[in-house]
Design a protein around this motif. Structure first.
Motif, short mmCIF file in Angstrom:
data_model
loop_
_atom_site.label_atom_id
_atom_site.label_comp_id
_atom_site.label_asym_id
_atom_site.label_seq_id
_atom_site.Cartn_x
_atom_site.Cartn_y
_atom_site.Cartn_z
N ARG A 196 -2.90 -2.93 -3.53
CA ARG A 196 -3.80 -4.08 -3.85
C ARG A 196 -4.43 -4.98 -2.63
O ARG A 196 -5.39 -5.29 -2.66
N SER A 197 -3.50 -4.97 -1.72
CA SER A 197 -3.81 -5.63 -0.32
C SER A 197 -5.00 -5.06 0.45
O SER A 197 -5.98 -5.68 0.74
N SER A 198 -4.86 -3.62 0.33
CA SER A 198 -6.20 -2.95 0.75
C SER A 198 -7.56 -3.14 -0.03
O SER A 198 -8.69 -3.34 0.55
N TYR A 199 -7.22 -3.30 -1.29
CA TYR A 199 -8.51 -3.42 -2.23
C TYR A 199 -8.87 -5.08 -1.98
O TYR A 199 -10.25 -5.08 -1.90
N LEU A 200 -8.08 -5.95 -1.82
CA LEU A 200 -8.72 -7.20 -1.58
C LEU A 200 -9.28 -7.59 -0.21
O LEU A 200 -10.42 -8.18 -0.15
N LYS A 201 -9.07 -6.68 0.73
CA LYS A 201 -9.56 -6.77 2.19
C LYS A 201 -10.85 -5.96 2.15
O LYS A 201 -11.85 -6.33 2.56
N ASN A 202 -10.92 -4.93 1.29
CA ASN A 202 -12.16 -4.06 1.48
C ASN A 202 -13.13 -4.26 0.08
O ASN A 202 -14.24 -3.74 0.46
N LYS A 203 -12.69 -4.84 -0.70
CA LYS A 203 -13.53 -4.96 -1.93
C LYS A 203 -14.28 -3.92 -2.58
O LYS A 203 -15.18 -3.61 -2.65
N THR A 204 -13.16 -2.60 -2.50
CA THR A 204 -13.96 -1.47 -2.90
C THR A 204 -12.89 -0.59 -3.72
O THR A 204 -11.79 -0.79 -3.24
N GLU A 205 -13.06 0.24 -4.81
CA GLU A 205 -12.05 0.87 -5.41
C GLU A 205 -12.08 2.36 -4.60
O GLU A 205 -10.97 3.03 -4.90
N ASN A 206 -12.80 2.54 -3.57
CA ASN A 206 -12.94 3.72 -2.93
C ASN A 206 -11.90 3.60 -1.82
O ASN A 206 -12.35 3.83 -0.68
N ILE A 207 -10.59 3.36 -2.26
CA ILE A 207 -9.47 3.38 -1.14
C ILE A 207 -8.76 4.44 -1.19
O ILE A 207 -8.50 5.27 -2.33
N THR A 208 -8.57 5.14 0.20
CA THR A 208 -7.70 6.44 0.45
C THR A 208 -6.17 5.81 0.29
O THR A 208 -5.74 5.22 1.08
N ILE A 209 -5.32 6.50 -0.48
CA ILE A 209 -3.86 6.43 -0.45
C ILE A 209 -3.40 7.44 0.49
O ILE A 209 -3.22 8.53 0.08
N ASN A 210 -3.65 6.77 1.76
CA ASN A 210 -3.15 7.76 2.88
C ASN A 210 -1.72 7.92 3.24
O ASN A 210 -0.93 7.04 2.62
N PRO A 211 -1.48 8.88 4.10
CA PRO A 211 0.27 9.35 4.38
C PRO A 211 0.60 7.99 4.86
O PRO A 211 1.88 7.69 4.75
N GLY A 212 -0.09 7.09 5.73
CA GLY A 212 0.50 5.68 6.10
C GLY A 212 1.10 4.69 4.92
O GLY A 212 2.32 4.32 5.27
N ILE A 213 0.21 4.62 4.04
CA ILE A 213 0.62 3.63 3.04
C ILE A 213 1.93 4.27 2.15
O ILE A 213 2.77 3.65 2.02
N LEU A 214 1.74 5.56 2.15
CA LEU A 214 2.86 6.10 1.41
C LEU A 214 4.15 6.28 2.07
O LEU A 214 5.26 5.78 1.59
N GLU A 215 4.11 6.39 3.43
CA GLU A 215 5.53 6.46 4.29
C GLU A 215 5.81 4.99 4.43
O GLU A 215 7.20 5.10 4.24
N ALA A 216 5.13 3.94 4.34
CA ALA A 216 5.71 2.52 4.71
C ALA A 216 6.42 2.36 3.35
O ALA A 216 7.30 1.46 3.51
N SER A 217 5.67 2.75 2.07
CA SER A 217 6.32 2.23 0.66
C SER A 217 7.71 3.10 0.69
O SER A 217 8.57 2.69 0.27
N PHE A 218 7.64 4.51 1.36
CA PHE A 218 9.03 5.28 1.07
C PHE A 218 9.87 4.52 1.98
O PHE A 218 10.99 4.58 1.37
N LYS A 219 9.62 4.10 3.16
CA LYS A 219 10.68 3.54 3.99
C LYS A 219 11.32 2.49 3.43
O LYS A 219 12.56 1.97 3.45
N GLU A 220 10.45 1.56 2.70
CA GLU A 220 10.95 0.36 2.06
C GLU A 220 11.92 0.62 0.81
O GLU A 220 12.88 0.20 0.66
N SER A 221 11.51 1.48 0.20
CA SER A 221 12.42 1.87 -0.86
C SER A 221 13.58 2.60 -0.57
O SER A 221 14.66 2.59 -1.40
N ALA A 222 13.45 3.39 0.43
CA ALA A 222 14.77 4.10 1.03
C ALA A 222 15.93 3.02 1.68
O ALA A 222 16.72 3.81 2.03
N SER A 223 15.48 1.94 1.72
CA SER A 223 16.35 0.74 2.16
C SER A 223 17.73 0.86 1.45
O SER A 223 18.86 0.52 1.80
N LYS A 224 17.62 1.38 0.15
CA LYS A 224 18.85 1.20 -0.68
C LYS A 224 19.87 2.60 -0.45
O LYS A 224 20.76 2.81 -1.18
N LEU A 225 19.22 3.32 0.34
CA LEU A 225 19.69 4.85 0.42
C LEU A 225 20.88 4.71 1.62
O LEU A 225 21.11 5.40 2.57
#
Length: 448
Positions: free
Chosen positions: A365-394
């Protein structure tokens, strides 16, 4: 006419266990075969009636003892591939090298690419993940079904003397979905679900003498066909030790349940306790006739994690939702996109997966609000950052909970969940600390 699976199996002259195993072998959705109250659906009845001969062959094959070589020869596949599937599915083997019961020649053939489209023709398009009652866990569903049979089929009591459980313990690591399965049990046996609030666990209440747990339970015993769900069951029912500080409220709740447990079956009440682990629970509470039904609630396996990722990313989205359009651009509206991420989520709980999808949605959503386009790439960096955040409970505590759960599930239910247990053991190994190689103090006399 509505029929449950037991009645239907008798009508077909095919064992009930074969029908259950068939649903699992061919990955049929539970909701496509059984209604919430466990009656056969119309589609499954039509399929089974019109393909009774095939199901009889399946039933006979499941009963037969057979070797890897015999299965491989029958389906014209390499013995190595057959053996690999069997070892992943059923790690234990008969001493004489023959398999039976949960090993189906047809199921193995299906996994190796055999054409069974005629089965799926009866069920139409697969139900969308967002429309399913739950994802995966067919083995756990039928295990619970078996534990609940005295509630579902009264003849078990009349013909076999098998009594209804007075209490059930669902146990598993934090976030594995214990309350979900407790509610599912209520749905399966058509009981009303009540969660006991913490405020009810007081031995005394200065504001209301009728608000104690004893008075609460007395009131509930006047009702009929209800489930009482008690969280932190392992803490409340803990066994006393010499140096332990006694919690008077917990002791009062424990004594009250001990005193009333014999009334549960007579009054058609079922209590379900939720526990992180079984170790430390008062042995008398899990004695026969009390809380002697133990149901392990597993963290999701790799395939289930993939489905859950997609499910939680698309849940509650409208057909024209911006997020859905972005997912489609990335082909993230399909399971293959999520497999790599799911593989990294070893021993993740259901809650951690939800945390990941929430974190990822916010980043998209943040990327969409910044770029104003639906052609956003869900890249490894976004996935990795979300992964690290969720892994805090591990945490170490969580991993220790999983390790203890593996030991207890192995002791109590290995024969039913061998593949899940072995897979969970392997995933746990990835977090095992490696010993550091230390050099001995002093000089190495071998050096020149």
């Amino acid at each position: 006419m509505l029929q449950n699976i037991t009645e239907f199996s008798k009508k077909l002259d095919i064992s009930e266990e074969s029908l259950k195993q068939f649903i699992q072998d061919f990955d049929l959705e539970i909701s496509a075969c059984l209604s919430p109250n466990l009656n056969i659906t119309q589609n499954f009845e039509t399929f089974a009636t019109e393909n009774q001969e095939f199901l009889k062959k399946y039933d006979n094959d499941l009963r037969e003892e057979k070797s890897v070589a015999q299965i491989a020869d029958k389906i014209d596949q390499p013995a190595e591939k057959v053996e690999e599937i069997i070892k992943n599915k059923v790690p234990n083997i008969y001493d004489n090298g023959l398999y039976r019961s949960s090993v189906s020649t047809f199921g193995i053939d299906h996994q190796l690419g055999g054409n069974y489209q005629f089965i799926y023709n009866y069920f139409g398009d697969k139900t969308k993940l967002t429309q399913r009652d739950f994802v995966g866990y067919r083995d756990l569903f039928f295990y619970i079904y078996d534990m609940l049979e005295p509630f579902i089929n009264p003849e078990q009591s009349k013909n076999w003397g098998i009594q209804k459980a007075a209490g059930i313990i669902v146990y598993g690591p934090p976030g594995s979905g214990k309350i979900f399965w407790a509610k599912k049990i209520a749905e399966m046996i058509d009981f009303e679900f009540f969660e006991i609030q913490k405020s009810r666990l007081k031995s005394t209440n200065p504001n209301d003498e009728n608000a104690t747990f004893d008075s609460y339970l007395s009131g509930m015993l006047k009702k009929n066909k209800i489930i009482l769900f008690l969280e932190n069951f392992d803490e409340i029912m803990t066994q006393r030790t010499g140096n332990q500080i006694i919690d008077n409220d917990n002791e009062a709740v424990k004594d009250c349940i001990f005193h009333n447990i014999e009334k549960f079956e007579k009054e058609n009440i079922l209590m379900i306790g939720s526990a992180k682990e079984l170790a430390g629970i008062e042995p008398e509470i899990i004695a026969p006739g009390r809380f002697d039904v133990l149901i392990p609630i597993f963290p999701p396996n790799l395939h289930e994690r993939s489905e859950m990722l997609l499910y939680n990313m698309t849940k509650n989205l409208s057909d024209d939702a911006t997020l859905l359009k972005i997912l489609k651009v990335n082909k993230a509206d399909q399971i293959p996109f999520w497999i790599e991420t799911a593989e990294k989520m070893k021993v993740f709980s259901n809650t951690m997966i939800v945390d990941f999808t929430q974190a990822l949605k916010k980043r998209i959503r943040s990327s969409y609000l910044k770029n104003k386009t639906e052609n956003i790439t869900i890249n490894p960096g976004i996935l990795e950052a979300s992964f690290k955040e969720s892994a805090s409970k591990l945490t170490n505590d969580y991993l220790n909970n999983v390790q203890q759960f593996v030991l207890e599930a192995t002791n109590n239910s290995y024969d039913r969940f061998a593949n899940r247990i072995e897979a969970l053991k392997k995933e746990l190994l990835t977090y095992k600390a490696k010993e550091k190689i230390t050099r001995p103090i002093g000089f190495n006399t071998d050096e020149a």
